[in-house]
Design a protein around this motif. Structure first.
Motif, mmCIF file in Angstrom:
data_model
loop_
_atom_site.group_PDB
_atom_site.id
_atom_site.type_symbol
_atom_site.label_atom_id
_atom_site.label_comp_id
_atom_site.label_asym_id
_atom_site.label_seq_id
_atom_site.Cartn_x
_atom_site.Cartn_y
_atom_site.Cartn_z
ATOM 1 N N ASP A 111 50.037 19.753 66.931
ATOM 2 C CA ASP A 111 49.267 19.157 68.454
ATOM 3 C C ASP A 111 48.545 17.773 68.410
ATOM 4 O O ASP A 111 48.944 16.550 69.317
ATOM 5 C CB ASP A 111 48.721 20.108 69.528
ATOM 6 C CG ASP A 111 49.660 21.473 69.117
ATOM 7 O OD1 ASP A 111 50.539 21.001 69.572
ATOM 8 O OD2 ASP A 111 49.526 22.449 70.001
ATOM 9 N N HIS B 224 53.439 23.811 79.115
ATOM 10 C CA HIS B 224 52.362 22.323 78.318
ATOM 11 C C HIS B 224 52.232 21.626 79.757
ATOM 12 O O HIS B 224 51.456 20.766 79.384
ATOM 13 C CB HIS B 224 53.392 22.184 77.608
ATOM 14 C CG HIS B 224 53.817 22.982 76.146
ATOM 15 N ND1 HIS B 224 55.407 23.392 75.636
ATOM 16 C CD2 HIS B 224 53.347 22.892 75.026
ATOM 17 C CE1 HIS B 224 54.938 24.071 75.153
ATOM 18 N NE2 HIS B 224 54.259 23.448 74.563
ATOM 19 N N ASN B 225 53.003 21.951 80.972
ATOM 20 C CA ASN B 225 52.536 20.789 81.783
ATOM 21 C C ASN B 225 52.726 21.424 83.140
ATOM 22 O O ASN B 225 53.883 21.061 84.099
ATOM 23 C CB ASN B 225 53.840 19.704 81.702
ATOM 24 C CG ASN B 225 53.791 18.479 80.913
ATOM 25 O OD1 ASN B 225 52.794 18.200 80.388
ATOM 26 N ND2 ASN B 225 54.616 18.985 79.509
ATOM 27 N N THR C 201 44.781 17.715 79.182
ATOM 28 C CA THR C 201 46.038 17.494 79.555
ATOM 29 C C THR C 201 47.225 16.858 78.679
ATOM 30 O O THR C 201 46.567 15.995 78.018
ATOM 31 C CB THR C 201 46.296 17.246 81.353
ATOM 32 O OG1 THR C 201 46.259 15.942 81.058
ATOM 33 C CG2 THR C 201 46.174 18.112 81.793
ATOM 34 N N TRP C 202 48.335 17.190 78.726
ATOM 35 C CA TRP C 202 49.414 16.250 77.666
ATOM 36 C C TRP C 202 50.163 15.153 78.784
ATOM 37 O O TRP C 202 51.206 15.735 79.130
ATOM 38 C CB TRP C 202 50.629 17.553 77.104
ATOM 39 C CG TRP C 202 50.529 18.099 75.814
ATOM 40 C CD1 TRP C 202 50.370 19.954 76.337
ATOM 41 C CD2 TRP C 202 49.726 18.298 75.229
ATOM 42 N NE1 TRP C 202 50.109 20.322 75.622
ATOM 43 C CE2 TRP C 202 48.997 19.325 73.956
ATOM 44 C CE3 TRP C 202 49.464 16.959 74.652
ATOM 45 C CZ2 TRP C 202 48.774 19.451 73.244
ATOM 46 C CZ3 TRP C 202 49.125 16.608 72.412
ATOM 47 C CH2 TRP C 202 48.698 18.299 72.272
ATOM 48 N N ASP C 203 49.712 13.946 79.066
ATOM 49 C CA ASP C 203 49.621 13.346 80.040
ATOM 50 C C ASP C 203 48.327 12.176 80.383
ATOM 51 O O ASP C 203 47.658 12.752 79.261
ATOM 52 C CB ASP C 203 49.486 14.079 81.987
ATOM 53 C CG ASP C 203 50.250 13.158 82.685
ATOM 54 O OD1 ASP C 203 49.921 11.535 82.808
ATOM 55 O OD2 ASP C 203 50.550 13.443 83.076
ATOM 56 N N GLN D 97 53.618 9.218 82.285
ATOM 57 C CA GLN D 97 54.358 10.369 81.946
ATOM 58 C C GLN D 97 55.258 10.238 81.813
ATOM 59 O O GLN D 97 56.610 10.670 80.888
ATOM 60 C CB GLN D 97 53.760 11.499 81.966
ATOM 61 C CG GLN D 97 53.780 12.250 80.956
ATOM 62 C CD GLN D 97 53.191 11.743 79.196
ATOM 63 O OE1 GLN D 97 52.229 11.664 79.180
ATOM 64 N NE2 GLN D 97 53.931 12.682 78.983
ATOM 65 N N GLN E 265 50.003 9.999 71.995
ATOM 66 C CA GLN E 265 50.457 9.915 73.975
ATOM 67 C C GLN E 265 48.715 9.034 73.662
ATOM 68 O O GLN E 265 48.328 8.009 74.219
ATOM 69 C CB GLN E 265 49.755 11.028 74.210
ATOM 70 C CG GLN E 265 50.575 12.091 73.976
ATOM 71 C CD GLN E 265 51.087 12.024 75.610
ATOM 72 O OE1 GLN E 265 52.111 11.860 75.661
ATOM 73 N NE2 GLN E 265 50.863 12.599 76.780
ATOM 74 N N ALA F 149 49.205 13.901 69.829
ATOM 75 C CA ALA F 149 48.172 13.514 70.727
ATOM 76 C C ALA F 149 47.855 12.424 70.698
ATOM 77 O O ALA F 149 47.282 11.159 71.117
ATOM 78 C CB ALA F 149 46.998 14.674 70.711
#
Length: 661
Positions: free
Chosen positions: A474, A282-283, A428-430, A291, A481, A478
């Motif tokens: 997911d 994931h990262n 991206t997951w940031d 983050q 985030q 999101a």
């Protein structure tokens, strides 16, 4: 005196595009090139109108207007008689090909980015239709994405040549892997020959001789496309003619920086006797300071099943022995699905409850309200349902990004509905990464890539249900985030801080930072990110050393074999069923597809690697991946069927292997 709009191919120069100018040099050197003519790039500009690439980011309607102008364009009066005269010099069939200013160059090959026709009857109306198709291809999302950063505006010449029927052959006068050998591809057959040894078999001998002649003309190792005509009757295997149809430099991206182990002090916080696992799926990149703050806050509250730590910016996790899911995983499947939807409603109440819009409130909601619901309830339910599905194939996932994009392409959803549903997602997951809501042109490009198809039938088997709930999970993450990111962006606007810098600042110091200090701190954080990005982080810290040999308790790691180029990378598998989802590729992804196309290579230019079940090393898609610096393995049989989403794999481009960990 006006510059000519059409010239015999032997007289073409840069005003007609790189491909036409390159063929003119080959003809001047005496190489056998099918006769033809070239149309200047200025004719495209005359018909389509001026198209500045910077404008296309914010005004997609310009492309639609240009496409309509091309589609409706009649042959300009000053061209009609000239085209007829040149066509009379050619045979019954011709081919029509692109010749842009960003193709066939030393730094940009553009293999397959623009359109080329098959054999076209030598009639003005049919040829004009093919010319317009080549022009329209410059407006395709992949072509725009490739051109951006390589040119200021779209400029496209066209080549019309005598069609030669025969076998297509590609010769690389030096191997794309860096070895001192020739590489010859016919269909799926690949032959490697040392440069000091010309092949003895007649077909390859002729092809290599012409390719080496072309290399001398362009002055660098060459990617040469040829057509070989064989005897028809007495000796069908005998080559009677070998034509050179294209020769361009072999474009190879500069080698990526060598990954080095991090300094020992970086991993010191993880050396506490526990087992820590890098969240590479994931990262895969270091986290931004914003983050990292969210991760540290959530972990300190004890609201997740794992303790989370960032080391050198990288996210590691270790199980909490005292943490347990808040749902009973022994419940029936229907009960678990029902419970998921109950928690989902609670999560939506949290992430839409931004009472004051402040960063402090958004962080509190994220870490104290959203994260425990997501980590202790939603994710365990999805994991349990996936276990029950036992890896079975999933059908259509209505909640997925790809299904949403396809529904819009079919006219079932308005674009605003697409943005509302998936706009919070980013590659991206940031929270530092802009979302698709902020870059709607990416969604428009994805929609434009969808091939029309009827709505697929929905299934309700457990594998499909689990997969769809994972998509919903997911999307909720999101949204959470985005809740934080939007608060940060609002603060940036209010404080005069750049939106690009706000997520690279310590969240707990934002109240005290002025614009100048913020700029310095953000620059320092980005520099630290760049240093950390060159580290080869261990996947696991604290586990006992493992043996590379197989035992009866641990099966051997599966290795798939193909051919490829590029260094060795590790990443998570993401399988793309269609090109529409390719805009979602993130830096740590190993994209697995049935076939690598030039458009795919453009859109996944940030991924770790490309793996394809089909294709050859010298095909256009693989060539473009190499140009973009993407590790690529093609002809890797069973990759699509045997690899699963989120598998962690090692891809060795030079060895042509894909190994599941």
């Amino acid at each position: 005196m006006h510059a000519p709009l059409v010239l015999d191919l032997r007289d073409a120069d840069a005003a007609f595009g790189n491909k036409a100018a390159g063929l003119a040099r080959l003809i001047a050197a005496g190489l056998p090139v099918p006769s033809g003519f070239a149309i200047a790039t200025s004719v495209f500009e005359q018909v389509a109108g001026p198209l500045k690439l910077a404008d296309l980011d914010v005004a997609g309607h310009l492309l639609d207007a240009a496409a309509r102008r091309i589609e409706e364009a009649q042959v300009p009066a000053e061209l009609a008689n000239v085209l007829r005269a040149h066509l009379r010099e050619l045979g019954a069939q011709v081919i029509v090909r692109s010749s842009s200013s960003i193709e066939d160059g030393a730094r940009s090959g553009g293999a397959g980015v623009f359109e080329s026709s098959e054999a076209v009857p030598n009639e003005l109306d049919r040829v004009w239709h093919a010319i317009r198709a080549v022009w329209t291809s410059a407006l395709a999302p992949a072509a725009i994405a490739y051109a951006r950063g390589r040119a200021d505006s779209l400029r496209l010449g066209v080549i019309v040549q005598q069609f030669v029927a025969g076998e297509r052959v590609t010769v690389y006068t030096r191997s794309p892997t860096g070895t001192d050998e020739l590489v010859i591809q016919r269909g799926d057959t690949l032959v490697r020959t040392p440069r000091v040894q010309i092949p003895s078999d007649l077909e390859n001998h002729h092809a290599v001789i012409q390719a080496l002649r072309a290399e001398r003309v362009i002055g660098v190792p060459a990617d040469v496309e040829l057509v070989q005509v064989h005897a028809r009757e007495a000796a069908p295997d005998r080559v009677v003619e070998t034509w050179v149809v294209q020769a361009r430099p072999i474009v190879i991206a500069p080698p990526r920086a060598v990954m080095t182990p991090p300094p020992p002090i970086v991993l010191a916080p993880l050396q506490d006797g526990r087992v820590w696992t890098w969240d590479v799926t994931h990262n895969p990149d270091p986290l931004s300071p914003a983050q990292a703050h969210l991760v540290a806050t959530a972990s300190s509250l004890g609201v997740c099943l794992h303790e989370l730590r960032t080391c050198g910016g990288y996210l590691y996790a270790s199980p909490r022995p005292d943490a347990h899911p808040r749902v009973s995983l022994q419940a029936s499947t229907d009960e678990l699905v029902g419970r998921f939807h109950e928690v989902e409603r609670a999560v939506r109440e949290v992430i839409f409850a931004r009472a004051d819009g402040s960063v402090a409130h958004a962080v509190a909601l994220y870490c104290g309200a959203f994260y425990p619901l997501w980590s202790l309830s939603l994710s365990p339910i999805v994991g349990e349902l996936k276990q029950r599905a036992k890896g079975g194939p999933a059908g259509v996932r209505p909640s997925s990004i790809e299904a949403t994009i396809a529904a819009c392409a079919r006219g079932e959803l308005a674009f605003d509905q697409v943005v509302d549903h998936i706009g919070a997602v980013s590659p991206t997951w940031d929270v530092a990464t802009p979302t698709f809501r902020e870059r709607p042109e990416l969604l428009r490009q994805a929609i434009a890539l969808v091939e029309p198809a009827p709505r697929p039938q929905h299934a309700d088997d457990i594998a499909t249900v689990a997969a769809d709930l994972a998509e919903r999970d997911d999307l909720l993450f999101a949204r959470a985030q985005w809740m934080v990111r939007s608060a940060l962006l609002a603060l940036a606007d209010a404080r005069g801080i750049s939106r690009d810098e706000i997520c690279w600042l310590p969240i707990d110091e934002l109240a005290q930072l002025d614009a100048d200090t913020a700029k310095r701190k953000a620059a320092g954080a980005r520099a630290a990110f760049a240093r950390a990005a060159a580290w080869q982080m261990p996947l696991v810290v604290g586990a006992p050393p493992s043996s590379d040999t197989c035992s009866t308790d641990e099966p051997c790691r599966e290795t798939l074999q193909g051919v490829g180029t590029g260094g060795r990378v590790t990443g998570r598998v993401v399988r793309f069923a269609s090109l529409a989802a390719a805009v979602l590729a993130s830096p740590g992804d190993v994209v697995v597809v049935r076939a690598v196309t030039p458009a795919l290579a453009v859109f996944v230019g940030r991924c770790a690697a490309l793996v394809s079940e089909t294709g050859g090393l010298l095909d256009h898609g693989a060539a473009l991946a190499r140009e973009l610096g993407i590790t690529c393995v093609v002809g890797c049989r069973d990759a699509w069927t045997s690899l699963d989403d989120n598998d962690t794999v090692d891809v060795d481009g030079d060895a042509g292997t894909v190994t599941r960990r």
